[in-house]
Design an enzyme around this catalytic site. Structure first.
Site, short mmCIF file in Angstrom:
data_model
loop_
_atom_site.label_atom_id
_atom_site.label_comp_id
_atom_site.label_asym_id
_atom_site.label_seq_id
_atom_site.Cartn_x
_atom_site.Cartn_y
_atom_site.Cartn_z
N TYR A 59 60.61 -73.25 27.31
CA TYR A 59 61.22 -73.43 25.98
C TYR A 59 60.69 -74.74 25.41
O TYR A 59 60.59 -75.74 26.13
CB TYR A 59 62.75 -73.50 26.14
N GLU A 109 60.82 -73.98 16.78
CA GLU A 109 61.31 -73.55 18.09
C GLU A 109 60.37 -72.50 18.67
O GLU A 109 60.06 -71.51 18.01
CB GLU A 109 62.73 -72.97 17.97
#
Ligand code: ADP
Ligand code: MG
Length: 288
Positions: free
Chosen positions: A122, A209
């Site tokens: 991530y 993101e």
């Protein structure tokens, strides 16, 4: 302002941030052409909507509400599979954890070369107002819901902060090392984070993101998902390409109308909306 994954990846590609080859399509015929032109033996057929959780989402028929297909992201290994999935996706309503029960109609698909995934990470860049800095978050627990990781295993999220103009490189290397990256992957991570932070400053982003960012079997880094949003307060100075990426069909019609009239308006559930000036008053109104 939000943009689609395929648009975010186009911006990444222009800046040399590593992404897979892909083609944006709006018809089944175009999806098949994309399969032929990409020339790989595996592609991902990816629904494009302004919301995450597509892989684990469900497609329903907008006319009768019948379930059409589980999952809004699929791996296809033949022209037949590309045709099958794109037929099932186009024009149907994708409901994900982020869309709410009303879902979003899928009018755009991204046909992307398949990627050999060794590990999913991530990576996100956002604004930390308290620190007056950019916050870069990374985790080895990619591919899943980061809120869940933050809640259950917060120690698995590493964070670094950048003030405007600060050198990115050395901190990015430390962050990459904390993810266990080595060799080529570490170098590519360092250069990617540097470029993503540059993009954030230069394009007045609100959030970038990437979930997942992946390490491939040959130790390269690829941004396999991309969620980018821009600060509307800087909209007036956004003139070039990015201002053209706005997809109004993904936005709420009453909110578009309000913004055209220079009003701050947030649509809420049911037939309620919040029309106020000033963040403090907005929050007080919400509380009431
Ligand atoms: P979402 O977060 O909306 O579910 P993603 O783009 O993250 O959508 O895709 C979901 C999952 O599908 C990823 O975590 C990854 O495992 C897989 N995936 C996505 N794109 C590809 C690709 N090009 N090749 C192989 N697998 C992919
Ligand atoms: Mg994702």
């Amino acid at each position: 302002m939000k943009i689609h994954e395929f648009q975010a990846k186009m911006l990444f590609h222009e800046r040399g941030i590593p992404v897979q080859k892909g083609v944006h399509v709006t018809t089944v015929k175009q999806a098949l052409d994309a399969w032929n032109n990409l020339g790989t033996n595996v592609v991902a057929v990816k629904s494009q909507i302004h919301a995450g959780g597509r892989g684990k989402g469900t497609l329903y028929s907008p006319s009768n509400g019948d379930l059409v297909l589980e999952g809004g992201v699929h791996i296809a290994k033949s022209a037949e599979e590309v045709e099958y999935y794109s037929q099932k996706i186009f024009g149907n309503k994708l409901v994900t954890i982020q869309t709410g029960p009303e879902g979003k109609i899928v009018n755009n698909i991204y046909i992307e070369s398949g990627c050999n995934i060794a590990h999913e990470y991530y990576l996100a860049v956002l604004i930390d107002r308290e620190e007056q800095a950019l916050l870069v978050m990374a985790s080895t627990e990619g591919g899943m819901d980061i809120e869940e990781v933050a809640e259950k295993t917060p120690d698995k999220i590493d964070k670094i902060w950048y003030k405007f103009g600060e050198d990115v490189s050395s901190k990015a290397i430390k962050l990459g090392e904390s993810l266990g990256l080595e060799g080529n992957a570490l170098n590519e991570f360092e250069s990617s984070v540097t470029k993503i932070v540059d993009m954030f400053w230069e394009e007045d982003c609100e959030m970038i993101e990437i979930n997942p960012m992946v390490r491939t079997n040959d130790n390269s880094i690829v941004m396999l998902d991309a969620k980018v949003s821009f600060d509307n307060n800087a909209g007036f100075r956004r003139k070039g390409l990015i201002s053209e990426l706005r997809d109004k069909s993904e936005e709420i019609p009453t909110e578009i109308k309000a913004s055209e009239a220079g009003l701050s308006y947030v649509k809420l559930d049911g037939d309620i909306g919040c029309l106020v000036n000033g963040a403090g008053l907005a929050m007080a109104t919400m509380d009431v």
